[in-house]
Design an enzyme around this catalytic site. Structure first.
Site, PDB file in Angstrom:
ATOM      1  N   SER A  64      65.007  50.935  92.900  1.00  0.00           N
ATOM      2  CA  SER A  64      65.327  51.226  94.306  1.00  0.00           C
ATOM      3  C   SER A  64      65.339  50.000  95.220  1.00  0.00           C
ATOM      4  CB  SER A  64      64.341  52.235  94.868  1.00  0.00           C
ATOM      5  OG  SER A  64      64.687  53.513  94.421  1.00  0.00           O
ATOM      6  N   LYS A  67      68.582  49.193  96.766  1.00  0.00           N
ATOM      7  CA  LYS A  67      69.104  49.941  97.922  1.00  0.00           C
ATOM      8  C   LYS A  67      69.227  49.075  99.180  1.00  0.00           C
ATOM      9  CE  LYS A  67      67.248  54.384  96.268  1.00  0.00           C
ATOM     10  NZ  LYS A  67      66.063  55.271  96.348  1.00  0.00           N
ATOM     11  N   TYR A 189      75.772  53.995  91.498  1.00  0.00           N
ATOM     12  CA  TYR A 189      74.345  54.080  91.861  1.00  0.00           C
ATOM     13  C   TYR A 189      73.431  53.796  90.656  1.00  0.00           C
ATOM     14  CZ  TYR A 189      69.850  56.052  93.216  1.00  0.00           C
ATOM     15  OH  TYR A 189      68.501  56.211  93.445  1.00  0.00           O
ATOM     16  N   TYR A 240      59.026  55.270 100.912  1.00  0.00           N
ATOM     17  CA  TYR A 240      59.100  56.733 100.886  1.00  0.00           C
ATOM     18  C   TYR A 240      57.960  57.341 101.697  1.00  0.00           C
ATOM     19  CZ  TYR A 240      61.673  54.859  97.000  1.00  0.00           C
ATOM     20  OH  TYR A 240      62.491  54.097  96.229  1.00  0.00           O
ATOM     21  N   VAL A 258      60.774  51.985  91.217  1.00  0.00           N
ATOM     22  CA  VAL A 258      59.939  52.585  90.173  1.00  0.00           C
ATOM     23  C   VAL A 258      59.799  51.702  88.923  1.00  0.00           C
ATOM     24  CG1 VAL A 258      60.139  55.013  90.840  1.00  0.00           C
ATOM     25  CG2 VAL A 258      61.842  54.011  89.306  1.00  0.00           C
TER      26      VAL A 258
HETATM   27  N1  GLN Z   1      66.777  55.245  89.528  1.00  0.00           N
HETATM   28  C1  GLN Z   1      65.718  55.921  90.242  1.00  0.00           C
HETATM   29  C2  GLN Z   1      66.245  57.225  90.778  1.00  0.00           C
HETATM   30  O1  GLN Z   1      67.332  57.257  91.283  1.00  0.00           O
HETATM   31  C3  GLN Z   1      65.256  55.014  91.359  1.00  0.00           C
HETATM   32  C4  GLN Z   1      64.099  55.587  92.062  1.00  0.00           C
HETATM   33  C5  GLN Z   1      63.172  54.548  92.652  1.00  0.00           C
HETATM   34  O2  GLN Z   1      63.107  53.371  92.275  1.00  0.00           O
HETATM   35  N2  GLN Z   1      62.346  55.027  93.547  1.00  0.00           N
HETATM   36  O3  GLN Z   1      65.582  58.238  90.716  1.00  0.00           O
END
Ligand code: GLN
Length: 304
Positions: A64, A67, A189, A240, A258
């Site tokens: 993530s 992003k 994505y 988050y 993650v």
């Molecule tokens: N690839 C993970 C997802 O889309 C990324 C989530 C994350 O890093 N929080 O669920």
């Protein structure tokens, strides 16, 4: 004078001895097999000095954290029209939460939760000539490193297990907030999430967030005003439902993934990255958050 190397070493040594290192993500094999004992930190001061400790040169899945790079690219292309399709409020919910999206008519709370990042991916699929190639080239450029690549096996596993991301994309589509086919947008994505980088590469790439949109190669990628806004979104939404906790403990704009990475910055002063793959209950790196809390406390450097 702040003893940066001494402080980093002390933080690393202390935290490495801690028994509870969190749990690695288990939803795909590429993440579940990573050694929970890996731990690296890299610090870049804006004037060019840099310091590192531990596994700072081992590539990991940025997930993530990607992003914020897609957001920067989409914002610099679309300008404020971007905010017609995604909001800038913290969600107070996990990254893959869905019910708010339906309640709020397909406008994601912010670009750093999955639904918001999927809208951003849709914009880049529309706007870039060769979306995956162009985006990867952008990452290589701001990192000044040609070796960065997509990890195809991770992208494939993400696709095989990405049921909630398919659900989010379909919900967005039903609200007319996705212009391209779901499959095309999610392919982009899943690839952006699969990029592997080291702490050092990530700290270099983050330079432009600490330097008003200008990368280490002195190229302007964004306006100072856009960077101000992206940093504000990182501070309020980058972790988050733990964004408040990160602001409270650490006091820096930042973004987690993650894969266990965290990248954070203090405008005009430094970028810092940590990687420890064990996550806490909210999906953020357990040691990474503690390391950054200790760093800003020991140095007295934060946005507050
Ligand atoms: N690839 C993970 C997802 O889309 C990324 C989530 C994350 O890093 N929080 O669920």
């Amino acid at each position: 004078m702040i003893d940066y190397p001494g402080i980093l070493k002390e933080i690393h040594t202390n935290l490495k001895q801690q028994n509870n290192k969190g749990k690695v993500a288990t939803y795909i094999k590429e993440l579940s097999t990573v050694d929970v004992d890996k731990f690296g930190i890299h610090l870049n001061l804006i004037d060019g000095q840099n310091y590192s400790v531990g596994d700072y040169e081992t590539p990991f899945s940025i997930q993530s954290i990607s992003k914020v790079f897609t957001l920067l690219k989409a914002f610099s292309i679309l300008g404020n029209d971007l905010w017609k399709r995604v909001d800038v409020e913290p969600s107070g919910n996990p990254f893959n939460h869905l019910s708010l999206l339906e309640l709020e008519n397909g406008i994601p709370r912010n670009p750093l939760i999955n639904s918001g990042a999927i809208v951003i991916a849709d914009i880049l699929v529309s706007q870039l000539d060769n979306p995956k190639q162009d985006f990867l080239n952008f990452i290589k450029h701001i990192t000044n490193d040609d070796s960065i690549h997509y990890d195809e096996s991770t992208a494939r596993s993400e696709r095989e297990t990405g049921f909630k991301n398919y659900a989010a994309a379909n919900l967005l589509k039903s609200f007319n907030n996705l212009n391209n086919p779901v499959e095309d947008v999610l392919d982009f994505y899943f690839h952006q999430c699969s990029i592997k980088m080291t702490c050092k590469q990530l700290a270099n790439a983050f330079h432009l967030f600490a330097n008003h949109g200008i990368c280490q190669q002195n190229i302007v990628h964004s306006t100072p005003s856009q960077i101000k806004r992206i940093n504000a979104i990182m501070l309020t939404c980058g972790f988050y439902d733990e964004a408040g906790e990160f602001a409270f403990e650490v006091g820096l704009p930042g973004k987690s993934g993650v894969g266990g990475g965290i990248a954070a910055l203090l405008p005009n002063k430094f970028t810092i990255t940590t990687w420890s793959p064990g996550l806490n209950k909210k999906g953020n790196s357990l040691l990474g958050m503690q390391a950054l809390e200790q760093f800003t406390t020991k140095t007295g450097l934060s946005v507050f």
